[in-house]
Design an enzyme around this catalytic site. Structure first.
Site: not given
Length: 306
Positions: A20, A26, A72-73, A99, A149, A171
């Protein structure tokens, strides 16, 4: 004395991979690496956006050495393809900066059926680190840094009976984000313990930017609460160029000790200069960390051999 960019004189001969690296924290960290003559690879979903980011940096630093690779994670197939391409091109990796991430997205699934925020923020980076670890561990003085974070402290929990919010059950996008950031820390601390048990020279760190102005919060609902947050950000946040400094320190400070967590030194770690900070009690839970490690191996269909 505060740790600043000037504390690092050069990174010449250092190969760095930043996920990223085309925007936000990043991008700002890559810019600093570029000023220090590092070789940087930015792994991004969009080659077009990656090239645009590099073009911006080269306007200011024309001699910067930056390569763009597609990753693409949210797709384990993409991560495996990236690893194969990386192995074909490189035989060393001095710094891996995990990141990339998403924040407070509506409920959704990755291409492999994992809840999106955890799938990208934790499981994607778990698999990437796993697949690159053979190169990392043979590289002298290598480091792995994951970006967590402040949110890991707020509403975060680990419920292995429904870790991925199956079919959206229970969720909450803020809590799911917090969970993913807690998982980042559980992973890094467990990785540190396993590396030390094997006597390897690889060092691992975590860092968080405090409250930093990036595009991560674009999924927050625009209501009176978000407007209030935006108002207070003027006083309790700092720009990405400052928020990236804990990341930069974790990647480069030669005095840093493996397993440390870096963040801002200001009020409630919202902003300030990069220092060692403490994470939540849950992030240090050994049993939870081991269970998460095993769970991560299962959902990524890999064995992480240190």
């Amino acid at each position: 004395m505060s740790f600043t960019k000037d504390c690092v004189k050069t990174l010449r001969g250092t190969r760095i991979l930043v996920t990223g690296g085309n925007s936000g924290l990043g991008f700002e960290t890559v810019k600093i690496f570029a000023t220090k003559d590092a070789e940087v690879i930015i792994a991004v979903r969009s080659i077009e956006r990656g090239n645009a980011a590099v073009a911006k940096i080269k306007v200011e630093f024309p001699n910067s050495n930056i390569t763009v690779m597609e990753l693409d994670l949210s797709s384990q197939e993409s991560i495996k393809t990236f690893s194969k391409n990386f192995h074909n091109k490189y035989d060393t990796l001095h710094i891996l900066l995990n990141n990339a991430g998403v924040m407070t997205t509506p409920y959704g699934l990755t291409k492999d059926g994992l809840e999106t925020q955890q799938g990208i923020n934790h499981f994607g980076h778990f698999l990437l680190t796993n697949l690159l670890f053979d190169i990392i561990k043979k590289t002298k003085d290598a480091r792995i840094v994951s970006v967590s974070s402040l949110a890991h402290k707020f509403g975060a929990s680990i419920d292995f009976d429904n870790l991925l919010y199956a079919e959206g059950k229970g969720y909450n996008k803020a809590k799911a984000y917090s969970r993913s950031k807690l998982e980042n820390l559980l992973f890094i601390y467990e990785l540190d313990r396993r590396i030390k048990d094997k006597g390897l020279s690889v060092e691992v760190f975590a860092a968080h930017p405090g409250v930093s102005k990036t595009n991560l919060g674009r999924h927050l609902k625009q209501n009176w609460m978000s407007k209030l947050i935006n108002f207070f950000q003027v006083f309790f946040s700092h720009p990405a160029s400052k928020g990236c400094m804990p990341l930069f320190r974790a990647c480069t400070d030669l005095a840093a000790k493996s397993g440390e967590f870096y963040g801002p030194n200001g009020f409630m770690q919202f902003k300030g200069d990069p220092v060692i900070v403490k994470s939540s009690k849950l992030s240090h839970d050994l049993e939870v960390a081991k269970k998460l490690w095993t769970y991560s191996e299962e959902v990524t269909h890999t064995k992480f051999n240190i």
